[in-house]
Design an enzyme around this catalytic site. Structure first.
Site, PDB file in Angstrom:
ATOM      1  N   LYS A  42       0.791  -1.235   0.000  1.00  0.00           N
ATOM      2  CA  LYS A  42       0.000   0.000   0.000  1.00  0.00           C
ATOM      3  C   LYS A  42       0.823   1.284   0.000  1.00  0.00           C
ATOM      4  O   LYS A  42       0.310   2.356   0.312  1.00  0.00           O
ATOM      5  CB  LYS A  42      -1.025   0.042   1.152  1.00  0.00           C
ATOM      6  CG  LYS A  42      -1.828  -1.200   1.372  1.00  0.00           C
ATOM      7  CD  LYS A  42      -2.310  -1.847   0.110  1.00  0.00           C
ATOM      8  CE  LYS A  42      -3.410  -1.093  -0.574  1.00  0.00           C
ATOM      9  NZ  LYS A  42      -3.786  -1.776  -1.848  1.00  0.00           N
ATOM     10  N   ALA A  43       2.088   1.170  -0.372  1.00  0.00           N
ATOM     11  CA  ALA A  43       2.939   2.360  -0.383  1.00  0.00           C
ATOM     12  C   ALA A  43       2.937   3.057  -1.746  1.00  0.00           C
ATOM     13  O   ALA A  43       3.502   4.144  -1.886  1.00  0.00           O
ATOM     14  CB  ALA A  43       4.365   1.981  -0.001  1.00  0.00           C
ATOM     15  N   THR A 102       7.588  -7.062  -5.468  1.00  0.00           N
ATOM     16  CA  THR A 102       7.573  -7.852  -4.244  1.00  0.00           C
ATOM     17  C   THR A 102       7.289  -6.980  -3.037  1.00  0.00           C
ATOM     18  O   THR A 102       7.587  -5.780  -3.043  1.00  0.00           O
ATOM     19  CB  THR A 102       8.906  -8.596  -4.020  1.00  0.00           C
ATOM     20  OG1 THR A 102       8.739  -9.500  -2.937  1.00  0.00           O
ATOM     21  CG2 THR A 102      10.046  -7.644  -3.698  1.00  0.00           C
ATOM     22  N   HIS A 103       6.697  -7.598  -2.023  1.00  0.00           N
ATOM     23  CA  HIS A 103       6.550  -6.922  -0.734  1.00  0.00           C
ATOM     24  C   HIS A 103       7.514  -7.508   0.291  1.00  0.00           C
ATOM     25  O   HIS A 103       7.419  -7.199   1.482  1.00  0.00           O
ATOM     26  CB  HIS A 103       5.119  -7.073  -0.206  1.00  0.00           C
ATOM     27  CG  HIS A 103       4.085  -6.421  -1.077  1.00  0.00           C
ATOM     28  ND1 HIS A 103       4.194  -5.114  -1.505  1.00  0.00           N
ATOM     29  CD2 HIS A 103       2.925  -6.883  -1.584  1.00  0.00           C
ATOM     30  CE1 HIS A 103       3.132  -4.821  -2.251  1.00  0.00           C
ATOM     31  NE2 HIS A 103       2.359  -5.872  -2.317  1.00  0.00           N
ATOM     32  N   SER A 133      -4.256   2.841   4.583  1.00  0.00           N
ATOM     33  CA  SER A 133      -4.515   2.202   3.295  1.00  0.00           C
ATOM     34  C   SER A 133      -4.534   0.670   3.453  1.00  0.00           C
ATOM     35  O   SER A 133      -5.369  -0.027   2.864  1.00  0.00           O
ATOM     36  CB  SER A 133      -3.442   2.636   2.295  1.00  0.00           C
ATOM     37  OG  SER A 133      -3.693   2.096   1.025  1.00  0.00           O
TER      38      SER A 133
HETATM   39  P1  A3P Z   1      -5.169   4.646  -0.669  1.00  0.00           P
HETATM   40  O1  A3P Z   1      -5.725   3.393  -0.048  1.00  0.00           O
HETATM   41  O2  A3P Z   1      -4.660   5.606   0.368  1.00  0.00           O
HETATM   42  O3  A3P Z   1      -6.092   5.296  -1.622  1.00  0.00           O
HETATM   43  P2  A3P Z   1      -0.315  -0.330  -3.611  1.00  0.00           P
HETATM   44  O4  A3P Z   1      -0.361  -0.208  -5.085  1.00  0.00           O
HETATM   45  O5  A3P Z   1       1.058  -0.363  -3.047  1.00  0.00           O
HETATM   46  O6  A3P Z   1      -1.196  -1.422  -3.109  1.00  0.00           O
HETATM   47  O7  A3P Z   1      -0.882   1.048  -3.027  1.00  0.00           O
HETATM   48  C1  A3P Z   1      -2.228   1.390  -3.142  1.00  0.00           C
HETATM   49  C2  A3P Z   1      -2.391   2.812  -2.663  1.00  0.00           C
HETATM   50  O8  A3P Z   1      -1.819   3.698  -3.634  1.00  0.00           O
HETATM   51  C3  A3P Z   1      -3.846   3.203  -2.518  1.00  0.00           C
HETATM   52  O9  A3P Z   1      -3.868   4.222  -1.508  1.00  0.00           O
HETATM   53  C4  A3P Z   1      -4.118   3.761  -3.905  1.00  0.00           C
HETATM   54  O10 A3P Z   1      -5.252   4.578  -3.999  1.00  0.00           O
HETATM   55  C5  A3P Z   1      -2.839   4.560  -4.123  1.00  0.00           C
HETATM   56  N1  A3P Z   1      -2.592   4.866  -5.535  1.00  0.00           N
HETATM   57  C6  A3P Z   1      -2.577   4.018  -6.575  1.00  0.00           C
HETATM   58  N2  A3P Z   1      -2.361   4.668  -7.731  1.00  0.00           N
HETATM   59  C7  A3P Z   1      -2.233   5.980  -7.413  1.00  0.00           C
HETATM   60  C8  A3P Z   1      -2.005   7.169  -8.177  1.00  0.00           C
HETATM   61  N3  A3P Z   1      -1.876   7.130  -9.500  1.00  0.00           N
HETATM   62  N4  A3P Z   1      -1.947   8.347  -7.507  1.00  0.00           N
HETATM   63  C9  A3P Z   1      -2.080   8.381  -6.171  1.00  0.00           C
HETATM   64  N5  A3P Z   1      -2.296   7.299  -5.399  1.00  0.00           N
HETATM   65  C10 A3P Z   1      -2.377   6.105  -6.008  1.00  0.00           C
END
Ligand code: A3P
Length: 290
Positions: A42-43, A102-103, A133
């Protein structure tokens, strides 16, 4: 589909699907041309994958769509329940250079990545927004353990009990190795602040040179709004029993500072005090935490 328990691998709680296949993950040997995108979940993984994929295809979204995987890059972790092939199966059928995600924390990344001097992009996000998130993700991802109530979830995060282990160890592990291993260490908040600057930073790291016009197109295609609508990036291709996007969409909010809508002042204070301890002596420039 059921919410699988976590199994520790060298002390790091991992989803049982990867823990039970640990030998094949650990012995995975990449090609020197492969690129690894590593994150704590979720980063900003998907966002970065999309930028990289578009950079490698000179901004041609149609060319990206011809990828052999339903989402932009395979999972190095074997997350998929059958009949979806595992990430490792996808990789076997793809030609390098492959974008692998990878995580895994630094110490669990297969050593072949370092031996082959693969490029590695690490994306980090401030702890509180990352936690928020992850909480919403665990609510909608039916393969992850139940998140339980919010208050208890904060505690699990602080104690490193969530899938992929401690956020603190994760961000510190890659930070400590970034110079020695030539890791590009990015921040979600920087990407939000100035996406163009960060896209250009990634381009330089990958030794690519694309025109200003193509950079502009990539910034546009990877806006939150566009990625939310794009079936290649919004995970709508993952079958409903795995992700229940009616609970929370994968592309949820995409903002910095949403933690303020979740933490009470007391929870925030308690978190900050613990954060100081866990991050003592390490100066990673995270922003928007207080
Ligand atoms: P939120 O839950 O805060 O909205 P990952 O891809 O590592 O799983 O991370 C998902 C997070 O990145 C989610 O955060 C998602 O909305 C956000 N995210 C994905 N694409 C994005 C973009 N183009 N701009 C901003 N945030 C984005």
């Amino acid at each position: 589909i059921s919410r699988f328990p976590l199994i520790p691998v060298r002390g790091v709680p991992l989803m049982c699907s990867i823990a039970n296949n640990w030998d094949s993950v650990w012995s995975f040997c990449p090609d020197p041309a492969d690129l690894l995108i590593a994150t704590y979940p979720k980063a900003g993984t998907t966002w970065t994958q999309e930028i990289v994929d578009l950079l490698l295809h000179n901004g041609d979204a149609e060319a990206c769509k011809r990828a052999p995987t339903p989402v932009r890059s395979p999972f190095l972790e074997i997350f998929s329940p059958p009949p979806i092939p595992s990430g490792l199966d996808y990789l076997k059928n793809m030609d390098p250079p492959r974008i692998i995600k990878t995580h895994l924390p630094f110490q669990l990344v297969p050593t072949g990545f370092w031996e082959n001097k693969c490029k590695v992009i690490y994306v980090s996000r401030n702890a509180k927004d990352n936690l928020v998130s992850y909480f919403h993700f665990d609510c909608m991802n039916m393969t992850q353990p139940e998140p339980g109530p919010w208050e208890g979830y904060i505690s699990k995060f602080m104690h490193g009990e969530l899938s992929w282990g401690s956020w603190y160890d994760h961000v510190k592990g890659y930070w400590a190795e970034r110079e020695k291993r030539n890791i590009l260490y990015l921040f979600y908040e920087d990407m939000k602040e100035n996406p163009r600057r960060e896209v250009e930073r990634i381009m330089r790291y990958l030794d690519l040179s694309v025109s200003d016009e193509v950079i502009s197109r990539i910034v546009e295609l990877t806006s939150f709004k566009n990625m939310k609508e794009n079936p290649m990036t919004n995970y709508s291709c993952v079958p409903p029993p795995v992700f229940d996007q009616s609970i929370s969409p994968f592309m949820r909010k995409g903002e910095v500072g949403d933690w303020r809508n979740h933490f009470t002042p007391e929870q925030s204070k308690m978190f900050d005090e613990d954060y100081e301890k866990q991050m003592k002596g390490v100066n990673i420039p995270f922003r928007d935490l207080i």
